[in-house]
Design a protein around this motif. Structure first.
Motif, mmCIF file in Angstrom:
data_model
loop_
_atom_site.group_PDB
_atom_site.id
_atom_site.type_symbol
_atom_site.label_atom_id
_atom_site.label_comp_id
_atom_site.label_asym_id
_atom_site.label_seq_id
_atom_site.Cartn_x
_atom_site.Cartn_y
_atom_site.Cartn_z
ATOM 1 N N TYR A 132 7.843 32.872 -3.513
ATOM 2 C CA TYR A 132 8.993 32.452 -2.958
ATOM 3 C C TYR A 132 8.516 31.813 -1.378
ATOM 4 C CZ TYR A 132 12.657 34.324 -5.851
ATOM 5 O OH TYR A 132 13.401 34.602 -6.865
ATOM 6 N N LYS B 124 9.041 27.536 -0.300
ATOM 7 C CA LYS B 124 9.852 27.462 0.756
ATOM 8 C C LYS B 124 9.318 26.941 1.993
ATOM 9 C CE LYS B 124 13.156 30.721 -0.977
ATOM 10 N NZ LYS B 124 14.673 30.112 -0.923
ATOM 11 N N ARG C 8 20.373 32.476 -0.915
ATOM 12 C CA ARG C 8 19.832 31.845 -2.046
ATOM 13 C C ARG C 8 20.763 31.518 -3.252
ATOM 14 N NH1 ARG C 8 16.361 35.669 -4.129
ATOM 15 N NH2 ARG C 8 16.729 35.416 -6.334
ATOM 16 N N ILE D 119 15.727 34.714 1.035
ATOM 17 C CA ILE D 119 15.147 35.174 -0.172
ATOM 18 C C ILE D 119 15.771 36.376 -0.544
ATOM 19 C CG2 ILE D 119 12.935 36.624 -0.842
ATOM 20 C CD1 ILE D 119 11.303 34.753 0.959
ATOM 21 N N VAL E 11 10.306 31.469 -8.961
ATOM 22 C CA VAL E 11 10.208 30.091 -8.165
ATOM 23 C C VAL E 11 10.623 29.056 -9.148
ATOM 24 C CG1 VAL E 11 8.676 30.697 -6.341
ATOM 25 C CG2 VAL E 11 7.679 29.996 -8.527
#
Length: 319
Positions: A38, A42, A64, A85, A178
């Protein structure tokens, strides 16, 4: 009867065994290891817009699932990075990874989850991730943070870690990864079809209780205060917000005034949407904090004009 020397040797051996097991042998690839995936995705998007004025969203899983930067950036006509997250990760630790990509004039939106009374420690679930996957910087921890980081493991962690390792090596994959994120870092694909599998669960979930005790003292919000003070120095406009929650939940009367004062007293803004980010139970996906995709988009469409105006003018919205 054991002698003092034998007790000391036994204690030292126990500590060594503990560290060997939790630092070098067991790990949680599905619920902890995924943090690294993640973060990489990001940060890559955030870094690509380091020199642009942008909107950044930071919260737990509510950020999220229930917020859609992909939508917000189209309406606000500014890049939007969803850095959220999971709620167990400490906000200051996450922000420490992102600070270098902010510029003056950026907007940081914090729809932080409701919390109970009690001062939040500076070390969260990132302790597991750092010990297992990212050990750089651990030597610089304070004694107190080091204790929380290295000695926060327990039998439940051991059992669940062994289970995850077995599932991982058997090829079992998580529902979300992801691969289910937009380039901006939003959760996607949790629409009505997939939500149908959780309708029974959603119908039975207990309404979240929001305690007024968690909204009395600034000492319970030291993590947020740390971010507010950094942002003021860095020229970043912070906007506090409310997390999405089922409309059956009662928000105590002291919550919004407390949060508005918390942010304003540190030179930042607070935004409460007209609906207080509360929605019918049928709008939620697999938790009463996670909107399904259709309503994630609608919530973001409602939020976007407010964030766009604050980013443009730098002024806080009227209460």
């Amino acid at each position: 009867m054991l002698t003092l020397r034998q007790l000391l040797i036994a204690s030292a051996a126990s500590v060594v065994a503990y560290l060997l097991v939790f630092v070098f042998i067991v790990y949680k690839p599905m619920t902890v290891g995924i943090y690294g995936d993640y973060l990489n995705l990001k940060i890559r998007y955030l870094a690509a817009h380091a020199d642009d004025q942008k909107i950044v969203i930071l919260a737990g899983s509510n950020g999220r699932f229930s917020h859609r930067c992909e939508v917000i950036e189209k309406i606000a006509k500014l890049p939007c990075a969803n850095m959220s997250i999971a709620g167990g990760l400490s906000l200051p630790w996450q922000l420490s990874l992102y600070k270098q990509y902010f510029r003056r004039g950026d907007l940081l939106y914090l729809p932080v989850e409701y919390r109970a009374h009690g001062n939040y420690h500076s070390v969260g679930e990132e302790a597991y991730y750092r010990v297992e996957y990212e050990r750089s910087g651990l030597a610089d921890l304070s004694p107190s943070d080091a204790l929380h980081t290295f000695f926060g493991f327990d039998i439940r962690f051991l059992v669940s870690a062994v289970g995850e390792m077995a599932l991982w090596h058997a090829g079992v994959q998580r529902r979300f990864s992801v691969d289910t994120l937009t380039p901006q870092g939003d959760e996607q694909g949790h629409g009505e079809t997939r939500a149908g599998a959780y309708k029974g669960l959603i119908a039975q979930l207990t309404v979240p209780e929001i305690s007024e005790a968690g909204f009395v003292s600034e000492s319970d919000w030291t993590d947020v205060v740390e971010i507010l003070d950094w942002a003021r120095t860095a020229g970043v406009r912070v906007v506090g917000g409310l997390p999405t929650v089922v409309d059956e939940a009662s928000i105590p009367t002291n919550v919004i005034p407390f949060l508005r004062h918390l942010y304003s007293s540190h030179g930042q803004c607070f935004l409460a949407l007209p609906n207080r980010s509360r929605y019918p139970r049928s709008y939620f996906y697999d938790s009463l904090y996670h909107l399904s995709e259709t309503h994630q988009v609608a919530h973001s469409e409602l939020l976007a004009p407010y964030l766009a105006e604050i980013a443009k003018t730098g002024r806080c919205p009227a209460p």
